[in-house]
Write an enzyme that holds these catalytic residues in place. Structure first.
Site, mmCIF file in Angstrom:
data_model
loop_
_atom_site.group_PDB
_atom_site.id
_atom_site.type_symbol
_atom_site.label_atom_id
_atom_site.label_comp_id
_atom_site.label_asym_id
_atom_site.label_seq_id
_atom_site.Cartn_x
_atom_site.Cartn_y
_atom_site.Cartn_z
ATOM 1 N N GLY A 45 3.444 -33.055 17.434
ATOM 2 C CA GLY A 45 3.125 -32.788 16.038
ATOM 3 C C GLY A 45 2.674 -34.079 15.377
ATOM 4 O O GLY A 45 2.943 -35.176 15.885
ATOM 5 N N GLN A 50 1.468 -39.890 8.524
ATOM 6 C CA GLN A 50 1.488 -40.727 9.717
ATOM 7 C C GLN A 50 0.117 -41.315 10.050
ATOM 8 O O GLN A 50 0.011 -42.200 10.882
ATOM 9 C CB GLN A 50 1.992 -39.941 10.928
ATOM 10 C CG GLN A 50 3.443 -39.545 10.823
ATOM 11 C CD GLN A 50 3.862 -38.798 12.066
ATOM 12 O OE1 GLN A 50 3.723 -37.588 12.151
ATOM 13 N NE2 GLN A 50 4.357 -39.547 13.044
ATOM 14 N N CYS A 98 9.129 -40.280 17.648
ATOM 15 C CA CYS A 98 8.148 -40.169 16.570
ATOM 16 C C CYS A 98 7.055 -41.202 16.797
ATOM 17 O O CYS A 98 7.348 -42.362 17.110
ATOM 18 C CB CYS A 98 8.838 -40.413 15.226
ATOM 19 S SG CYS A 98 7.746 -40.304 13.802
ATOM 20 N N LEU A 99 5.815 -40.800 16.630
ATOM 21 C CA LEU A 99 4.703 -41.729 16.810
ATOM 22 C C LEU A 99 4.785 -42.900 15.831
ATOM 23 O O LEU A 99 4.305 -43.989 16.128
ATOM 24 C CB LEU A 99 3.366 -41.001 16.657
ATOM 25 C CG LEU A 99 3.101 -39.898 17.686
ATOM 26 C CD1 LEU A 99 1.799 -39.170 17.365
ATOM 27 C CD2 LEU A 99 3.093 -40.451 19.098
ATOM 28 N N HIS A 140 10.904 -31.618 11.734
ATOM 29 C CA HIS A 140 10.590 -33.042 11.898
ATOM 30 C C HIS A 140 9.312 -33.395 11.132
ATOM 31 O O HIS A 140 9.282 -34.369 10.373
ATOM 32 C CB HIS A 140 10.434 -33.352 13.385
ATOM 33 C CG HIS A 140 10.041 -34.765 13.677
ATOM 34 N ND1 HIS A 140 10.908 -35.668 14.253
ATOM 35 C CD2 HIS A 140 8.885 -35.450 13.477
ATOM 36 C CE1 HIS A 140 10.300 -36.840 14.392
ATOM 37 N NE2 HIS A 140 9.060 -36.725 13.932
ATOM 38 N N GLU A 141 8.258 -32.593 11.313
ATOM 39 C CA GLU A 141 6.985 -32.886 10.643
ATOM 40 C C GLU A 141 7.093 -32.674 9.132
ATOM 41 O O GLU A 141 6.531 -33.440 8.344
ATOM 42 C CB GLU A 141 5.849 -32.052 11.238
ATOM 43 C CG GLU A 141 5.591 -32.311 12.713
ATOM 44 C CD GLU A 141 5.367 -33.774 13.072
ATOM 45 O OE1 GLU A 141 4.873 -34.546 12.225
ATOM 46 O OE2 GLU A 141 5.702 -34.156 14.207
ATOM 47 N N HIS A 144 8.357 -35.612 7.216
ATOM 48 C CA HIS A 144 7.357 -36.643 6.900
ATOM 49 C C HIS A 144 6.713 -36.402 5.534
ATOM 50 O O HIS A 144 6.398 -37.350 4.813
ATOM 51 C CB HIS A 144 6.262 -36.695 7.968
ATOM 52 C CG HIS A 144 6.646 -37.435 9.194
ATOM 53 N ND1 HIS A 144 6.921 -38.788 9.218
ATOM 54 C CD2 HIS A 144 6.803 -37.012 10.475
ATOM 55 C CE1 HIS A 144 7.222 -39.163 10.441
ATOM 56 N NE2 HIS A 144 7.171 -38.104 11.229
#
Length: 183
Positions: A45, A50, A98-99, A140-141, A144
């Site tokens: 995702g 991000q 996480c990226l 999670h997304e 953000h």
């Protein structure tokens, strides 16, 4: 075009993202670039903050989890202006990464079920309930978009133990295989 991934330490990751106007002329291009960035970075995702965009948008391709959860076969979705309506079910722990936090993975507890209202890339409205891996990735997304990172779900002690790694990320002292944007 692959965007650089914004990493820990950038204040943008701590801001609540703004709603998207359905007439935004750049939206289609942003979505295409987010898919390209997510796949290149080996993500499941990716949320707009991000990639340096403080807008309420995330993309998910959870089809990699279809071996364990067959209903995830072909699960590829765009979430625009999402709103979590409810979370339910037992909390369960899963190791998350996480990226925006390269080289950090931690066990995070989240509810099993999430009900979310959102618009897809054609601005058609949906209200759906997801469980398991899809529900976790959505939570999670979504975090953000609210300025929350998965490390915020950890105990104060665990966060203190990660302080050095977090400082290294903020200084660009990490070497992920994808481009990053250091604060």
């Amino acid at each position: 075009m692959k965007y650089p991934v914004t990493v820990y330490g950038d204040p943008l990751l701590r801001k609540k993202a703004k709603e998207i106007d359905k007439d935004d002329p750049n939206l289609k291009e942003i979505i295409e670039n987010m898919w390209e960035t997510m796949y290149y970075s080996d993500g499941v995702g990716l949320a707009a903050p991000q990639v340096g965009k403080s807008i309420r948008l995330f993309v998910i391709d959870a089809s990699s989890g279809a071996d364990e959860e067959p209903e995830l076969e072909g699960f590829k979705k765009v979430f625009i202006n999402p709103e979590i309506i409810d979370t339910d079910g037992e909390e369960w722990i899963m190791n998350e990464g996480c990226l925006s936090l390269p080289e950090i993975r931690e066990d995070v507890s989240r509810p099993d079920e999430v009900t979310i209202r959102y618009f897809d890339e054609n601005f058609e409205e949906h209200e759906e309930t997801y469980r398991g891996f899809a529900g976790r990735v959505i939570q999670h997304e979504y975090d953000h978009l609210e300025g929350v990172l998965f490390i915020d779900h950890l105990s104060p002690l665990r966060k203190r133990l990660l302080k050095g790694k977090l400082q290294n990320i903020a200084k660009g002292k990490v070497i992920p295989h994808y481009r990053i944007k250091v604060p």
